[in-house]
Write a protein that holds these residues in place. Structure first.
Motif, PDB file in Angstrom:
ATOM      1  N   ILE A   1      46.004  45.145  34.594  1.00 18.47           N
ATOM      2  CA  ILE A   1      47.207  44.571  35.061  1.00 18.47           C
ATOM      3  C   ILE A   1      47.100  43.224  35.575  1.00 18.47           C
ATOM      4  N   GLN A   2      45.944  43.026  36.392  1.00 14.41           N
ATOM      5  CA  GLN A   2      45.645  41.725  36.977  1.00 14.41           C
ATOM      6  C   GLN A   2      44.103  41.611  36.977  1.00 14.41           C
ATOM      7  N   LEU A   3      43.753  40.362  36.715  1.00 16.30           N
ATOM      8  CA  LEU A   3      42.233  40.181  36.572  1.00 16.30           C
ATOM      9  C   LEU A   3      41.953  38.457  37.153  1.00 16.30           C
ATOM     10  N   ARG A   4      41.030  38.320  38.061  1.00 14.95           N
ATOM     11  CA  ARG A   4      40.632  36.984  38.489  1.00 14.95           C
ATOM     12  C   ARG A   4      39.194  36.911  38.275  1.00 14.95           C
ATOM     13  N   VAL A   5      38.752  35.848  37.757  1.00 15.29           N
ATOM     14  CA  VAL A   5      37.133  35.664  37.401  1.00 15.29           C
ATOM     15  C   VAL A   5      37.058  34.179  37.992  1.00 15.29           C
ATOM     16  N   ALA A   6      36.148  34.123  39.195  1.00 16.32           N
ATOM     17  CA  ALA A   6      35.827  32.783  39.377  1.00 16.32           C
ATOM     18  C   ALA A   6      34.389  32.541  39.673  1.00 16.32           C
ATOM     19  N   ASP A   7      33.769  31.352  39.209  1.00 19.33           N
ATOM     20  CA  ASP A   7      32.318  31.028  39.401  1.00 19.33           C
ATOM     21  C   ASP A   7      32.435  30.406  40.774  1.00 19.33           C
TER      22      ASP A   7
ATOM     23  N   ARG B   1      37.140  27.653  43.423  1.00 18.63           N
ATOM     24  CA  ARG B   1      38.071  27.413  42.261  1.00 18.63           C
ATOM     25  C   ARG B   1      38.334  29.077  41.953  1.00 18.63           C
ATOM     26  N   LEU B   2      39.472  29.627  42.015  1.00 15.87           N
ATOM     27  CA  LEU B   2      39.887  30.899  41.515  1.00 15.87           C
ATOM     28  C   LEU B   2      41.096  30.827  40.580  1.00 15.87           C
ATOM     29  N   VAL B   3      40.652  31.269  39.301  1.00 12.78           N
ATOM     30  CA  VAL B   3      41.339  31.522  38.298  1.00 12.78           C
ATOM     31  C   VAL B   3      42.205  32.854  38.139  1.00 12.78           C
ATOM     32  N   LEU B   4      43.651  32.814  38.138  1.00 12.03           N
ATOM     33  CA  LEU B   4      44.245  34.150  38.074  1.00 12.03           C
ATOM     34  C   LEU B   4      44.683  33.975  36.680  1.00 12.03           C
ATOM     35  N   GLY B   5      44.606  35.402  36.150  1.00 11.18           N
ATOM     36  CA  GLY B   5      45.084  35.767  34.796  1.00 11.18           C
ATOM     37  C   GLY B   5      45.794  36.950  34.867  1.00 11.18           C
ATOM     38  N   SER B   6      47.226  37.166  34.726  1.00  7.74           N
ATOM     39  CA  SER B   6      47.987  38.391  34.796  1.00  7.74           C
ATOM     40  C   SER B   6      48.031  38.735  33.440  1.00  7.74           C
TER      41      SER B   6
ATOM     42  N   GLY C   1      26.969  29.147  37.881  1.00  7.19           N
ATOM     43  CA  GLY C   1      26.939  30.215  37.177  1.00  7.19           C
ATOM     44  C   GLY C   1      26.057  31.293  37.689  1.00  7.19           C
ATOM     45  N   SER C   2      25.832  31.151  39.231  1.00  6.12           N
ATOM     46  CA  SER C   2      24.734  32.418  39.520  1.00  6.12           C
ATOM     47  C   SER C   2      25.604  33.193  40.432  1.00  6.12           C
ATOM     48  N   MET C   3      26.855  32.946  40.799  1.00  8.84           N
ATOM     49  CA  MET C   3      27.814  34.015  41.651  1.00  8.84           C
ATOM     50  C   MET C   3      29.006  33.717  41.308  1.00  8.84           C
ATOM     51  N   TYR C   4      29.615  34.909  41.018  1.00  6.97           N
ATOM     52  CA  TYR C   4      30.993  35.271  40.689  1.00  6.97           C
ATOM     53  C   TYR C   4      31.658  36.037  41.622  1.00  6.97           C
ATOM     54  N   ALA C   5      33.014  35.928  41.685  1.00 10.85           N
ATOM     55  CA  ALA C   5      33.991  36.488  42.525  1.00 10.85           C
ATOM     56  C   ALA C   5      34.875  37.327  41.235  1.00 10.85           C
TER      57      ALA C   5
ATOM     58  N   ALA D   1      32.497  28.616  30.581  1.00 12.74           N
ATOM     59  CA  ALA D   1      31.978  29.491  29.693  1.00 12.74           C
ATOM     60  C   ALA D   1      31.592  31.038  30.087  1.00 12.74           C
ATOM     61  N   GLY D   2      31.045  30.821  31.545  1.00 15.70           N
ATOM     62  CA  GLY D   2      30.610  31.867  32.051  1.00 15.70           C
ATOM     63  C   GLY D   2      31.770  32.846  32.485  1.00 15.70           C
ATOM     64  N   GLU D   3      32.641  32.225  32.994  1.00 12.34           N
ATOM     65  CA  GLU D   3      33.955  32.898  33.377  1.00 12.34           C
ATOM     66  C   GLU D   3      34.676  33.447  32.214  1.00 12.34           C
ATOM     67  N   LEU D   4      34.687  32.741  31.195  1.00  9.97           N
ATOM     68  CA  LEU D   4      35.358  33.393  30.045  1.00  9.97           C
ATOM     69  C   LEU D   4      34.936  34.505  29.414  1.00  9.97           C
ATOM     70  N   ASN D   5      33.578  34.194  29.525  1.00  8.38           N
ATOM     71  CA  ASN D   5      32.884  35.604  29.014  1.00  8.38           C
ATOM     72  C   ASN D   5      32.776  36.871  29.822  1.00  8.38           C
TER      73      ASN D   5
END
Length: 97
Positions: A40-46, A4-9, A52-56, A24-28
């Motif tokens: 300018i662009q940020l993606r955070v994905a568990d 699952r990849l969440v994109l926030g521009s 919550g043991s590995m993030y991209a 919660a971990g992605e949001l933090n």
């Protein structure tokens, strides 16, 4: 590759609101990176399957301009030092453009 990849521009207005659906971990992590680097662009994905043991992380920020890839990664790693202690792995992509 990513479960699952969440994109926030974040446009020039530097919106402070994170995309919906983040754990919660992605949001933090998202909030820490947003506040520090004004991306300018940020993606955070568990990518651990939800535990919550590995993030991209993919981040594009003018704050990285003129810095080597190693320096960019060090800046992110230093900021997320506490979070990284609880991780098994981190996939990190940084860029200034």
């Amino acid at each position: 590759m990513y479960s699952r990849l969440v994109l926030g521009s974040i446009r020039r207005s530097y919106s402070t609101s994170a995309p919906e659906g983040l754990s919660a971990g992605e949001l933090n992590i998202y909030n820490k990176l947003s506040n520090e680097f004004k991306p300018i662009q940020l993606r955070v994905a568990d990518v651990s399957g939800g535990c919550g043991s590995m993030y991209a992380i993919e981040i594009v920020s003018k704050a990285f301009e003129g810095k080597s890839m190693v320096k960019q990664h060090r800046l992110v790693n230093d900021l997320l030092k506490q979070e990284i202690k609880d991780m098994h792995g981190l996939q990190l992509r940084t860029s200034s453009k």
